[in-house]
Design an enzyme around this catalytic site. Structure first.
Site, mmCIF file in Angstrom:
data_model
loop_
_atom_site.group_PDB
_atom_site.id
_atom_site.type_symbol
_atom_site.label_atom_id
_atom_site.label_comp_id
_atom_site.label_asym_id
_atom_site.label_seq_id
_atom_site.Cartn_x
_atom_site.Cartn_y
_atom_site.Cartn_z
ATOM 1 N N ASP A 66 0.848 -1.189 0.000
ATOM 2 C CA ASP A 66 0.000 0.000 0.000
ATOM 3 C C ASP A 66 0.888 1.245 0.000
ATOM 4 O O ASP A 66 1.679 1.460 0.927
ATOM 5 C CB ASP A 66 -0.905 -0.017 1.233
ATOM 6 C CG ASP A 66 -1.852 1.167 1.272
ATOM 7 O OD1 ASP A 66 -2.707 1.281 0.381
ATOM 8 O OD2 ASP A 66 -1.733 1.996 2.198
ATOM 9 N N ASP A 394 -9.337 0.337 1.408
ATOM 10 C CA ASP A 394 -9.280 0.974 0.089
ATOM 11 C C ASP A 394 -10.501 0.618 -0.744
ATOM 12 O O ASP A 394 -11.086 1.472 -1.419
ATOM 13 C CB ASP A 394 -8.007 0.551 -0.650
ATOM 14 C CG ASP A 394 -6.753 1.168 -0.052
ATOM 15 O OD1 ASP A 394 -6.886 2.101 0.760
ATOM 16 O OD2 ASP A 394 -5.643 0.708 -0.377
#
Length: 558
Positions: A66, A394
């Site tokens: 990420d 996300d």
């Protein structure tokens, strides 16, 4: 140190330790520092992106791909590099996903800008060109975007799956994507004008180790992973009145240290009786408010726990602040900070159920208008769950954005290739040297399919040529299938991204690049480090300005 001549004598205007880098040297330093950040996360882009292992000063390990997590954990202290980190943070805050893409594009914009600077094109002309290109790119993204029905569950699941792919959720992405879509739809509010907003603040995520990811589930309400303060307390309630308390259920302590002297046992007993009466009064106040269940953020006294159990009142202590806040939103209850002032109107109402196997409480509102859901995310180890939780977060954001915004794009680099092609056509209408900046902007967007191919072990040049050919033939949705290496219609293949995230990424990358390009003078209050200097003593890369922070934090984290 900088000097000016006044009356034939040098006038010192900076301190002895001050150092200064100007013009081309400053631009080279800034671009090198910014590109170093972009390079650090580039290999994590896409479904086949690699992970980074980050070890902090305490020895704690984070394994992730990420982008924003990597940049935050790297503890970068270089001021120019921090500008690029802000791109990732802004992208995460505004769009929820696409952080690595935004940072990578920003780095590529600066790389191409450096080539233009070497051609003696002034930074102001490059900045103007980038501004024009960014505005046109966002217009073209909107033109390429497909409108989506917020009730199209199948498409929303594709958006969720695309976001999660490459983040440890591949094997169970069908289950997790369904959970995500159901969660977002469960907290979506429809307005009078027909628009919709997904309230992601009403979605909580709880994690449990030692179970398979396939056992994850969505719960309608809240989960409180706490035991009752007393085994004698009831555990299940229907239509309970619930008190949320941010005050310790203990004997009130004096504001200053005090010593109590007693002369005989009777005085000691009176003192203890006084404490007991104070505790009894607290329990009586809770009972009179009508509360059946108490979620307390702070501690509870053993005697109060005994008295509450006698009144058949369930109490949980040391409940986290986030859990109490979520319960307040779910139940419409006030968080009470002064027990003496509590009223029945401060309480919420809901069903409380104890799960004996999982050893946690489920709380569900009885109000039909209330909305709040909890994703119970399970995984084999802590590292697995941490990465899954980032991927789920996300995906929740992009699905919520899609429901709110109503536009999606084909993934796999299809949008970047199409927009780049249209930008080159647009560049023909731009006069002056700005035209070169617009073309450089178009080239920078094509970094995305190139890196997707690189990270999948494919030839990036061949991939780019094939993609360009497909788009020149009119296939706007032609993108890269990283599994097979083929050029496919990614929209039909289910590789779908939210348009808002793409627009935000382009805007953030352009603004960061322009901010870096506008700097032509760096003044440091301390000594410039010789580390990273080139043979002539100028700054030679991201570590070349120790006085401005350097990139030492990156080296220690990677």
């Amino acid at each position: 140190m900088s000097q000016q001549m006044q009356g034939g004598q040098p006038m010192i205007i900076m301190g002895d330790d001050a150092q200064r880098v100007q013009d081309q040297d400053a631009q080279e330093y800034n671009i090198s520092a910014a590109r170093a950040v972009a390079e650090a996360v580039r290999s994590t882009l896409g479904p086949k992106g690699m992970d980074k292992m980050l070890v902090d000063n305490m020895g704690d390990v984070t394994i992730t791909n990420d982008g924003v997590t990597i940049l935050q954990e790297m503890e970068i202290d270089n001021p120019t590099a921090e500008m690029i980190v802000e791109v990732a943070e802004t992208q995460e805050e505004e769009a929820g996903d696409g952080t690595t893409t935004a940072v990578a594009i920003a780095g590529e914009l600066l790389k191409n800008a450096e080539d233009l600077l070497e051609q003696d094109i002034h930074p102001t002309a490059i900045i103007r060109g980038f501004d024009q290109a960014s505005t046109q790119a966002r217009t073209e993204i909107n033109n390429v975007a497909e409108d989506v029905d917020p009730d199209d569950e199948a498409l929303l699941r594709k958006v969720a799956e695309t976001s999660m792919t490459g983040k440890g959720a591949e094997l169970d992405k069908e289950l997790l994507s369904q959970i995500i879509v159901d969660a977002v739809r469960g907290v979506t509010v429809e307005h009078e004008d027909g628009s919709r907003t997904a309230d992601t603040d009403s979605i909580e995520t709880e994690t449990q180790e030692g179970r398979s990811v396939g056992e994850s589930e969505l719960l309608n309400g809240a989960v409180v992973n706490k035991d009752p303060v007393s085994e004698a307390m009831p555990r299940n309630f229907e239509g309970a009145d619930i008190l949320l308390l941010n005050e310790a259920l203990e004997v009130e302590e004096a504001e200053v240290d005090a010593t109590v002297s007693v002369d005989d046992p009777d005085q000691l007993q009176q003192f203890l009786d006084k404490e007991e009466a104070q505790l009894r009064q607290k329990v009586e106040t809770i009972k009179e408010s009508g509360a059946d269940v108490v979620f307390c953020q702070k501690g509870t006294d053993d005697m109060i726990e005994h008295y509450l159990a006698q009144e058949d009142i369930l109490a949980l202590s040391r409940v986290t602040k986030s859990d109490v806040k979520f319960l307040s939103s779910l139940l419409g209850a006030d968080i009470v900070t002064d027990l003496d002032a509590v009223t029945p109107e401060n309480l919420g109402r809901g069903d409380v159920t104890w799960d004996d196997e999982e050893e946690l409480f489920y709380v569900e509102s009885t109000d039909d208008d209330a909305h709040g859901v909890t994703i119970l995310l399970r995984g084999s180890t802590g590292h697995v769950i941490d990465e899954l939780e980032r991927g789920i977060g996300d995906a929740l954001d992009v699905v919520a954005q899609t429901v709110t915004d109503g536009r999606v794009l084909p993934g796999g680099g299809a949008t970047e290739i199409e927009v780049a092609d249209r930008l080159r056509d647009y560049a023909d209408s731009v006069e002056g040297r700005e035209q070169l900046a617009v073309e450089a902007f178009a080239d920078s967007l094509e970094l995305v399919p190139r890196v997707l191919a690189e990270n999948a072990g494919l030839d990036p040049i061949d991939t780019l040529v094939d993609l360009r050919a497909a788009h020149e033939d009119g296939d706007e949705h032609a993108g890269l299938d990283v599994e097979t290496g083929d050029i496919v219609d990614t929209y039909e293949a289910g590789v779908v991204e939210p348009a808002h995230a793409k627009e935000q990424g382009v805007a953030s990358a352009q603004e960061a690049a322009n901010l870096v390009l506008k700097i032509d003078d760096i003044i440091s209050a301390g000594d410039l480090s010789t580390e990273g200097e080139d043979d002539e003593g100028g700054p030679g890369g991201a570590g070349g300005m120790g006085g401005m922070g350097g990139m030492g934090g990156m080296g220690g984290a990677m």
